[in-house]
Design a protein around this motif. Sequence first.
Motif, mmCIF file in Angstrom:
data_model
loop_
_atom_site.group_PDB
_atom_site.id
_atom_site.type_symbol
_atom_site.label_atom_id
_atom_site.label_comp_id
_atom_site.label_asym_id
_atom_site.label_seq_id
_atom_site.Cartn_x
_atom_site.Cartn_y
_atom_site.Cartn_z
ATOM 1 N N VAL A 271 4.094 -0.729 10.695
ATOM 2 C CA VAL A 271 3.027 -1.057 9.754
ATOM 3 C C VAL A 271 3.138 -0.236 8.472
ATOM 4 C CG1 VAL A 271 0.526 -1.201 9.417
ATOM 5 C CG2 VAL A 271 1.507 -1.606 11.690
ATOM 6 N N ASP A 272 3.088 -0.936 7.342
ATOM 7 C CA ASP A 272 2.915 -0.318 6.030
ATOM 8 C C ASP A 272 1.533 -0.702 5.520
ATOM 9 O OD1 ASP A 272 5.549 0.910 5.480
ATOM 10 O OD2 ASP A 272 6.267 -1.154 5.558
ATOM 11 N N LEU B 263 -9.882 -1.361 8.504
ATOM 12 C CA LEU B 263 -8.491 -1.097 8.161
ATOM 13 C C LEU B 263 -7.891 -0.078 9.118
ATOM 14 C CD1 LEU B 263 -5.951 -1.081 6.387
ATOM 15 C CD2 LEU B 263 -7.143 0.509 4.844
ATOM 16 N N ALA B 264 -8.609 1.005 9.373
ATOM 17 C CA ALA B 264 -8.111 2.025 10.303
ATOM 18 C C ALA B 264 -7.920 1.443 11.697
ATOM 19 C CB ALA B 264 -9.083 3.202 10.344
ATOM 20 N N ALA B 265 -8.853 0.601 12.127
ATOM 21 C CA ALA B 265 -8.740 -0.017 13.445
ATOM 22 C C ALA B 265 -7.563 -0.978 13.503
ATOM 23 C CB ALA B 265 -10.038 -0.749 13.797
ATOM 24 N N ALA B 266 -7.372 -1.738 12.429
ATOM 25 C CA ALA B 266 -6.269 -2.699 12.386
ATOM 26 C C ALA B 266 -4.926 -1.988 12.450
ATOM 27 C CB ALA B 266 -6.362 -3.541 11.107
ATOM 28 N N GLU B 267 -4.775 -0.927 11.657
ATOM 29 C CA GLU B 267 -3.511 -0.188 11.675
ATOM 30 C C GLU B 267 -3.260 0.406 13.054
ATOM 31 O OE1 GLU B 267 -1.151 3.355 9.252
ATOM 32 O OE2 GLU B 267 -3.311 3.048 8.913
ATOM 33 N N LEU C 11 8.275 -4.147 -0.073
ATOM 34 C CA LEU C 11 7.452 -4.126 1.140
ATOM 35 C C LEU C 11 7.115 -5.552 1.584
ATOM 36 C CD1 LEU C 11 5.021 -1.163 0.347
ATOM 37 C CD2 LEU C 11 6.909 -1.173 1.997
ATOM 38 N N LEU C 12 6.784 -6.404 0.626
ATOM 39 C CA LEU C 12 6.518 -7.806 0.940
ATOM 40 C C LEU C 12 7.759 -8.494 1.485
ATOM 41 C CD1 LEU C 12 4.320 -9.132 -2.004
ATOM 42 C CD2 LEU C 12 3.771 -9.302 0.427
ATOM 43 N N ARG C 13 8.890 -8.223 0.863
ATOM 44 C CA ARG C 13 10.142 -8.862 1.285
ATOM 45 C C ARG C 13 10.486 -8.491 2.732
ATOM 46 N NH1 ARG C 13 12.874 -7.509 -2.853
ATOM 47 N NH2 ARG C 13 12.853 -9.489 -3.983
ATOM 48 N N GLY C 14 10.195 -7.284 3.116
ATOM 49 C CA GLY C 14 10.530 -6.838 4.459
ATOM 50 C C GLY C 14 9.505 -7.196 5.514
ATOM 51 N N ALA C 15 8.305 -7.628 5.093
ATOM 52 C CA ALA C 15 7.226 -7.898 6.046
ATOM 53 C C ALA C 15 7.410 -9.242 6.739
ATOM 54 C CB ALA C 15 5.883 -7.857 5.343
ATOM 55 N N GLU C 16 7.101 -9.263 8.016
ATOM 56 C CA GLU C 16 7.027 -10.524 8.762
ATOM 57 C C GLU C 16 5.591 -11.033 8.828
ATOM 58 O OE1 GLU C 16 9.854 -10.269 12.406
ATOM 59 O OE2 GLU C 16 9.262 -8.209 11.886
ATOM 60 N N THR D 154 4.834 -5.308 9.584
ATOM 61 C CA THR D 154 3.552 -5.775 9.056
ATOM 62 C C THR D 154 3.172 -4.990 7.810
ATOM 63 O OG1 THR D 154 2.782 -6.416 11.260
ATOM 64 C CG2 THR D 154 1.102 -6.091 9.568
ATOM 65 N N LEU D 155 2.683 -5.712 6.809
ATOM 66 C CA LEU D 155 2.154 -5.098 5.599
ATOM 67 C C LEU D 155 0.683 -5.437 5.493
ATOM 68 C CD1 LEU D 155 2.474 -3.613 2.874
ATOM 69 C CD2 LEU D 155 3.056 -5.836 1.853
#
Length: 254
Positions: A34-35, A20-24, A85-90, A3-4
């Motif tokens: 997660v990145d 953002l902190a909660a999501a990560e 990072l985008l290329r590797g994200a699902e 996830t990015l």
Amino acid sequence: MQTLIVAAPPSPTSLTARLLAAAEDELVSTGHDVDVIDLAAIDWDPVVRPGDYGLSAITGPVGTHAAQAIAAGTLDPTIARHQELLRGAELIVFMFPLWWFGMPAILKGWVDRVYTQGFAFGLDDAAGRTRKYGDGGLAGKRGLVITSAGDRETSFARRGVNGGIDELLFPITHGIFFYTGTAPLEPLTVLGVDTPVWAGADDAEAKVRKRLAGVTDEAPIPYRRMLADYDGDRVLRPELAPGREDLAVHRADR
């Protein structure tokens, strides 16, 4: 799931920063890798510049310069790293406060600089057809918008004074995610944050955590695909949603 998260919190103490902190934390605790790109924290420059493409000046179409830079290996290293990072994200998550009915400039500028021609779009399939609206450089990925807005929830209904929140976010869900082949999920919106009846940040955080806990099982928005549902002029075929011209005609379920 890789996830990015690309986030635009206006300050380290903002609601977006807390969410953002909660999501990560929620994603990591449920097994995601997660990145996070916190655009304010890295002082992201939102303006497209010649140096993005290894040039001293832009003298032709920006998209052409970008595609040529990718092919030549002269793309700015930071942009290239973000593309990796985008290329590797699902799963791609955009997190931001809704400013002037859209993304803050810092996030829009990230899209402008990173979603380049030759990477996210401007690609053809084996038959020479343009890959977009259901296909593209980011096909096979899922995209989620998490945003907040100050006005009451009812004002973002389709008859509300602000317009329907799903239609306000259409340029992102359809115009960025779906355009590049990413399957968009229904946005998660935290509304009414500037009203006296707002339940507060704890409730908003719980809402984000609950949504992300089941994100891998969600069905994407069923937007219509360009090659299947539109004619040669890229107009919706007349037998689909006849007599209508609202944005919902681009959804197969409406």
